[in-house]
Design an enzyme around this catalytic site. Structure first.
Site, PDB file in Angstrom:
ATOM      1  N   TYR A  26       0.953  -1.512   0.164  1.00  0.00           N
ATOM      2  CA  TYR A  26       0.393   0.304   0.092  1.00  0.00           C
ATOM      3  C   TYR A  26       1.006   1.064   0.283  1.00  0.00           C
ATOM      4  O   TYR A  26       1.229   1.637  -0.542  1.00  0.00           O
ATOM      5  CB  TYR A  26      -0.586   0.124   1.673  1.00  0.00           C
ATOM      6  CG  TYR A  26      -2.313   0.751   0.809  1.00  0.00           C
ATOM      7  CD1 TYR A  26      -3.376   1.122  -0.199  1.00  0.00           C
ATOM      8  CD2 TYR A  26      -2.629   1.650   1.835  1.00  0.00           C
ATOM      9  CE1 TYR A  26      -3.986   1.785  -0.186  1.00  0.00           C
ATOM     10  CE2 TYR A  26      -3.294   2.654   1.969  1.00  0.00           C
ATOM     11  CZ  TYR A  26      -4.110   2.537   0.616  1.00  0.00           C
ATOM     12  OH  TYR A  26      -5.456   3.892   0.685  1.00  0.00           O
TER      13      TYR A  26
ATOM     14  N   LYS B 191     -22.372 -18.619 -10.887  1.00  0.00           N
ATOM     15  CA  LYS B 191     -21.260 -18.225 -11.731  1.00  0.00           C
ATOM     16  C   LYS B 191     -19.874 -17.973 -11.772  1.00  0.00           C
ATOM     17  O   LYS B 191     -18.972 -18.735 -11.850  1.00  0.00           O
ATOM     18  CB  LYS B 191     -21.606 -17.443 -12.867  1.00  0.00           C
ATOM     19  CG  LYS B 191     -21.352 -17.185 -14.296  1.00  0.00           C
ATOM     20  CD  LYS B 191     -22.144 -17.928 -15.280  1.00  0.00           C
ATOM     21  CE  LYS B 191     -22.348 -18.240 -17.006  1.00  0.00           C
ATOM     22  NZ  LYS B 191     -23.642 -19.090 -17.254  1.00  0.00           N
TER      23      LYS B 191
END
Length: 446
Positions: free
Chosen positions: A46, A101
């Site tokens: 980060y 899915k």
């Protein structure tokens, strides 16, 4: 528990799905894929280090595929207007299917798929949202969008985007239909160029299937499309309306049905070799007596979900030689899950900008040829044949190179190695989560 009828088995699966969904509260999750050892790790994952990555990408957008997870991320976009055989249930209800899915994408293809049901009313709104989300993903899987809106959306996005846009209800279904049909014709000893095919139902799946079949060498004149208004032909009374509202179906009316046959939909069965049905769910949608009017060794694909247009045993008694459905509890499941994980693995590995019918034909043949000795009860692989997916992926990836769509160049063998490694590593990680009881075991059924 002994489930004696097809309907009892269907109801049992419904109860299981509701109970398990309540228990797990979602089918997928996001976890870090990088090591975090201490507070110092965040200095490069980060701030402040990550600013260098952003700066690099701002100067070279294409590097977003190499420096972030975009290379392996797919958005599953839907507005929930045409979910399974349920119709317009809305985006919230569609989420359950989109999660399923995403599960298959990840488990079979090693693809990070994000379900994104969106609340849009028009095709223009849908397209605007899709364009806005493009920087986050390497591809789009469009899902469960009503017809003909889905045709407009797919066509426009394929023109606008620099990543592949794929509507699974069109392209995925068409590809697995072609794969199954290749082997079904091999079983009965009939040739592609001679076979008479009826597309029973004229929604997204069968309209796409008609185009893909023609791309694969089936003669347009040997195709007949039938819907609730009867056999499609150039003189049908709704042609002017179709020309304005559904030009894709109108075009097929001009191209197909070389004999210019007319009449109610059941008359399309007369003299047909194959029925590909993507019509209204229900075991009485196709009548046994219609099958008796077909040519010898008839092939029936009854693909409606959750209940096929005719039960397989009834079709068999009526004389059908090869029968396929969309369900896994019957032989010959013609299901998109055999195609889209491998296709997206391939287009992502090649960093492809798109996908077309030529690529889909190659994917379909890869699936068909995976079955070495097709038979009446085995014309396609099953989802348990996991070796299928890297093979489809490598064929697709190489085809995108040949079509000039790929950002990355490699041989079929090179792409296969990449796909196999990604899928294997993903399955190993999942197995460790299961074996370590981090993923909870299924609850007991009442």
């Amino acid at each position: 528990m002994v489930l004696e009828t097809d309907q009892e088995r269907t109801e049992h699966f419904n109860r299981m799905s509701l109970k398990f969904s309540e228990f797990y509260k979602g089918k997928t999750m996001v976890i870090p894929k990088v090591p975090i050892n201490n507070l110092g790790s965040f200095s490069y994952w980060y701030t402040p280090g990550i600013a260098a990555v952003s700066t690099h990408i701002s100067k070279d957008i294409e590097s977003s595929f190499e420096l972030t997870g975009r290379w392996n991320s797919v958005a599953i976009l839907t507005d929930g207007t045409r979910v399974l055989g349920l119709g317009n249930v809305g985006p919230e209800a569609a989420m359950a299917v989109m999660e399923g899915k995403a599960l298959i994408f990840n488990y079979l293809g090693g693809v990070n798929a994000v379900p994104i049901p969106i609340r849009t009313k028009t095709k223009e709104e849908f397209i605007t949202v899709a364009r806005a989300l493009e920087p986050s993903f390497g591809g789009y899987n469009l899902e469960d969008i009503e017809s003909p809106k889905c045709f407009f959306i797919l066509e426009q996005l394929q023109k606008d985007l620099s990543i592949p846009a794929w509507h699974d209800d069109q392209l995925g279904t068409a590809s697995i239909i072609l794969a199954g049909l290749i082997n079904a014709l091999r079983v009965v000893g009939k040739k592609i160029e001679d076979s008479r095919i009826v597309l029973f139902g004229s929604g997204a799946a069968n309209i796409a299937a008609a185009h893909l079949l023609m791309a694969a060498g089936f003669k347009a004149s040997n195709l007949i499309i039938a819907d609730s208004k009867g056999i499609l032909h150039p003189e049908r009374e709704d042609m002017d309306t179709l020309m304005l509202n559904n030009p894709w179906k109108y075009k097929l009316a001009m191209l197909t049905n070389g004999e210019r046959r007319e009449g109610p939909s059941e008359e399309s069965f007369q003299g047909a070799d194959v029925i590909i049905s993507a019509a209204r769910p229900g075991p009485d949608t196709i009548k046994p007596e219609w099958i008796k009017n077909m040519n010898s060794d008839p092939i029936i694909f009854a693909l409606a979900n959750p209940v096929p247009e005719i039960w397989p045993n009834v079709a068999k008694e009526a004389g059908a030689r090869v029968i396929a459905t969309g369900r896994g509890d019957f032989p010959n499941q013609i299901n998109n899950s055999l195609i889209f994980p491998g296709v997206f693995r391939g287009v992502l590995d090649a960093r492809s900008r798109g996908v077309n019918f030529k690529i889909m034909v190659k994917a379909s043949y890869e699936i068909a040829n995976f079955v070495k000795d097709p038979s009446e009860d085995r014309i396609v692989p099953t989802m348990e044949n996991w070796e299928l997916y890297p093979q489809v992926a490598s064929a697709v990836a190489r085809a995108t190179v040949d079509e000039g769509l790929a950002r990355r160049n490699n041989s079929t063998e090179g792409f296969y190695k990449i796909a196999r490694e990604i899928i294997e590593e993903n399955r190993k990680a999942y197995r460790k989560l299961v074996d370590g009881d981090i993923i909870k075991k299924l609850p007991e059924m009442d």
